[in-house]
Design a protein around this motif. Structure first.
Motif, PDB file in Angstrom:
ATOM      1  N   GLY A 133       0.811  -1.214   0.000  1.00 17.29           N
ATOM      2  CA  GLY A 133       0.000   0.000   0.000  1.00 17.29           C
ATOM      3  C   GLY A 133       0.843   1.262   0.000  1.00 17.29           C
ATOM      4  O   GLY A 133       0.503   2.246  -0.661  1.00 17.29           O
ATOM      5  N   LEU A 152      -5.678  -0.316   5.481  1.00 17.67           N
ATOM      6  CA  LEU A 152      -5.170   0.771   4.643  1.00 17.67           C
ATOM      7  C   LEU A 152      -6.029   2.013   4.789  1.00 17.67           C
ATOM      8  O   LEU A 152      -5.524   3.143   4.761  1.00 17.67           O
ATOM      9  N   PRO A 206      -2.777   8.267  -2.366  1.00 16.32           N
ATOM     10  CA  PRO A 206      -3.781   7.544  -1.582  1.00 16.32           C
ATOM     11  C   PRO A 206      -5.131   7.544  -2.291  1.00 16.32           C
ATOM     12  O   PRO A 206      -5.502   8.505  -2.947  1.00 16.32           O
ATOM     13  N   LEU A 216      -4.662   5.531   3.523  1.00 14.81           N
ATOM     14  CA  LEU A 216      -4.236   5.148   2.186  1.00 14.81           C
ATOM     15  C   LEU A 216      -5.380   4.610   1.337  1.00 14.81           C
ATOM     16  O   LEU A 216      -5.159   4.202   0.191  1.00 14.81           O
ATOM     17  N   GLY A 217      -6.583   4.561   1.894  1.00 13.63           N
ATOM     18  CA  GLY A 217      -7.714   3.982   1.175  1.00 13.63           C
ATOM     19  C   GLY A 217      -8.744   5.019   0.804  1.00 13.63           C
ATOM     20  O   GLY A 217      -8.427   6.085   0.264  1.00 13.63           O
ATOM     21  N   ALA A 273       0.752   3.929  -2.944  1.00 13.61           N
ATOM     22  CA  ALA A 273       0.446   5.323  -2.611  1.00 13.61           C
ATOM     23  C   ALA A 273       1.527   6.257  -3.121  1.00 13.61           C
ATOM     24  O   ALA A 273       1.248   7.386  -3.526  1.00 13.61           O
ATOM     25  N   LEU A 275      -8.129  -4.122   3.531  1.00 16.17           N
ATOM     26  CA  LEU A 275      -8.588  -2.836   3.004  1.00 16.17           C
ATOM     27  C   LEU A 275      -8.883  -1.855   4.134  1.00 16.17           C
ATOM     28  O   LEU A 275      -8.589  -0.654   4.034  1.00 16.17           O
ATOM     29  N   ALA A 301      -3.122  -2.553  -4.067  1.00 11.61           N
ATOM     30  CA  ALA A 301      -2.084  -3.000  -3.131  1.00 11.61           C
ATOM     31  C   ALA A 301      -2.441  -4.339  -2.506  1.00 11.61           C
ATOM     32  O   ALA A 301      -1.592  -5.235  -2.386  1.00 11.61           O
ATOM     33  N   VAL A 302      -3.691  -4.504  -2.093  1.00  8.28           N
ATOM     34  CA  VAL A 302      -4.109  -5.778  -1.496  1.00  8.28           C
ATOM     35  C   VAL A 302      -4.073  -6.890  -2.536  1.00  8.28           C
ATOM     36  O   VAL A 302      -3.602  -8.003  -2.267  1.00  8.28           O
ATOM     37  N   ALA A 338      -5.572   1.318  -2.844  1.00 10.77           N
ATOM     38  CA  ALA A 338      -5.650   0.341  -1.764  1.00 10.77           C
ATOM     39  C   ALA A 338      -6.053  -1.033  -2.298  1.00 10.77           C
ATOM     40  O   ALA A 338      -5.495  -2.063  -1.901  1.00 10.77           O
TER      41      ALA A 338
END
Length: 573
Positions: free
Chosen positions: A424, A511, A433, A516-517, A428, A508, A441-442, A438
């Motif tokens: 994440g 983050l 962000p 960051l989400g 970012a 999620l 990243a996951v 997010a």
């Protein structure tokens, strides 16, 4: 050698991505530097070009990567785009703080694991093979993310009871809550694994012979513990890797000047030189932990520890499948009820006269710091998180099937060892962000367990007798794939992916907690938790409501997974 080469290649690929961050970012680095250092100057093309030339950003990607790698070899981590100061001294100081926190957290995890397995150690040494006493409670605790436990500990033990400081670093009492937040989930996981392995060690011939000859129980227990270490040390290495990701949220929440908090601040400020250095150090810490665990296994393994005729390990004692299914249905029904009730309310309506109001008929779960209904935001946040988790789960299923089919073993192991938080931070730094970053990243790390499962099932199906018979009868590749391989691989992997959806939702949320989400004012559980933490003393319901929802989600993930898996063996008489 092939294994080592694959791991090194995958690691170098990750390092290259980190080195290319200034070139990969969608924002103009020159504008970031201009706004941070020269706020009074206009962003004219000449000014921006001068900044790019000064910082070496006017070259292509390979020049950017070469300059960064060259600086690493010289011990130069670059200069911060925000402060203009060298990155190295700040990262070195932050590394010391993070290593201290991780070491104490790992000690907490080991002590908790030994405490959870103590009944098995005592009774197993007395020649009574017992099963895990940690049970479902430890399993649920192990599934809770560090940021959630950190928020609850800070709210209850620091803010309301005043037993420990809520913020700060330097005094011994300031280390207690962060170490517990990071060490307890890891210790619960290790405790379950240890309790799962010990009965098998006590059932081996050497243990029975030692007990029959009158050897003290504590000596037998010590050797049984040593017997299980080679199988547990790789998991301990993964736990240490997980601590690098957990440190980001915990250090941020408790205002600890460590690598995690520094990396998050750099990602949010788009200070890419600092982000590059901190993520690289966190990544190397994880790699070093994994390598140390493998070396420790090599050192511990000996002739007496390589016996292939080992008895099957005793499964953990958890409630029966029916009890697990009932518990999962109750929690799922509660979550659905809260979601439906919240969806009937407006999550963005602001009532300034009811800021931080307690639970009432008008607001069953109270209001937040802006006067928004907590129940409404919980319901809409659940819908948003669930949809995002299902979408990411579908993407990870596709990636897992494709990469598992081509047996990307080294890449799979590297991705499996990367915490979602580190991914994440990198995303970012590239895209800024946001919810899409997010999710990406996951998805970038969550495919790895599915790929490993796919590769194992694919190898199993290719070796099956019915496939050999079909080939002998002249079946082509398309027929083999459609009629034999996919039916044996796709359903189990799809069920596996479905079981991982709650874990994806928690990732999620973590983050979102870090910023960051999903961006404000959209409702999201992790963001709700972080937004209301400053008001925990006046309005604990605003913090405990999303915390309870996340805890229920973690429990639901564990109980559903355990209920769907095979039958739990009956305990010994």
């Amino acid at each position: 050698m092939k294994y080592l080469a694959g791991r090194i290649g995958a690691l170098l690929a990750v390092v290259v991505v980190i080195g290319l961050l200034p070139w990969l970012t969608r924002t103009d680095p020159a504008r970031t530097i201009l706004h941070a250092r020269y706020a009074d100057r206009a962003p004219t093309p000449e000014t921006l070009a001068a900044i790019r030339a000064e910082t070496g950003l006017d070259g292509g990607p390979w020049q950017v990567l070469g300059d960064w790698l060259g600086g690493l070899f010289r011990g130069d981590l670059g200069e911060s785009w925000v402060s203009g100061q060298p990155v190295g001294p700040d990262v070195t100081a932050a590394l010391g703080n993070s290593l201290t926190l991780m070491a104490v957290s790992l000690a907490v995890a080991v002590l908790l694991a030994l405490a959870l397995s103590a009944p098995t150690l005592r009774r197993g040494a007395a020649r009574r093979i017992v099963r895990v006493r940690a049970g479902a409670g430890a399993a649920v605790l192990a599934a809770l993310p560090e940021f959630l436990l950190a928020a609850v500990l800070a709210t209850v033990l620091a803010v309301h009871l005043g037993w420990f400081p809520a913020l700060g670093w330097g005094a011994p009492d300031q280390l207690v809550l962060p170490a517990l937040a990071m060490g307890v989930p890891a210790g619960a996981l290790l405790g379950r694994l240890l309790d799962d392995a010990l009965p098998g060690a006590f059932a081996e011939p050497w243990a029975r012979a030692a007990a029959a000859s009158g050897l003290p129980g504590r000596v037998i227990a010590r050797h049984a513990l040593r017997r299980t270490l080679p199988g547990l040390l790789p998991q301990l290495g993964l736990v240490a890797v997980g601590l690098t990701g957990g440190a980001v949220a915990v250090e941020t929440l408790y205002a600890i000047p460590g690598l995690g908090g520094t990396a998050l601040a750099a990602a949010l400020a788009q200070d890419l030189p600092v982000l590059q250095a901190t993520v690289l150090v966190l990544l190397l810490l994880g790699v070093a932990a994994g390598l140390a665990s493998r070396l420790a296994v090599r050192a511990l393994l000996g002739p007496a520890l390589t016996d292939r005729a080992l008895p099957a390990l005793v499964a953990p004692r958890l409630p029966g499948r029916r009890a697990l299914a009932v518990a999962a249905l109750v929690l799922g029904g509660l979550l659905v009820a809260v979601t439906v009730a919240g969806l009937l309310r407006d999550p963005l309506h602001v009532d300034t006269a009811a800021r931080l109001a307690g639970p009432s008929a008008a607001h069953p779960l109270g209001t937040d710091h802006l006067g928004r209904d907590v129940l409404a935001r919980l319901g809409h946040g659940a819908a948003r998180t669930a949809l995002a988790a299902v979408a990411v789960g579908a993407v990870t299923l596709l990636l897992g099937l494709l990469l598992g089919a081509v047996r990307a073993g080294a890449l799979t192991e590297t991705a499996n060892a990367l915490p979602a938080v580190l991914a994440g931070l990198v995303v970012a730094g590239i895209a800024g962000p946001g919810p899409w970053g997010a999710a990406a990243a996951v998805a970038a790390v969550a495919w790895a367990p599915l790929a490993a499962h796919t590769a194992a099932l694919h190898a199993q199906e290719k070796a099956a007798p019915h496939l050999t018979a079909a080939v002998a009868l002249g079946a082509d590749r398309a027929h083999l794939l459609r009629r034999h391989i996919l039916p044996g691989v796709l359903p189990p992997v799809a069920r596996h992916a479905l079981l991982r959806v709650p874990a994806i939702a928690l990732a999620l949320a973590s983050l979102g907690f870090l910023g960051l989400g999903t961006r404000a004012p959209a409702p999201e559980w992790g963001r709700m938790l972080s937004e209301n933490m400053p008001y925990a003393e006046r309005a604990p319901w605003a913090v405990l409501a999303p915390a309870a929802a996340l805890a229920v989600l973690g429990a639901l993930a564990v109980l559903t997974s355990a209920a769907v898996r095979g039958r739990t063996p009956a305990g010994p008489k």
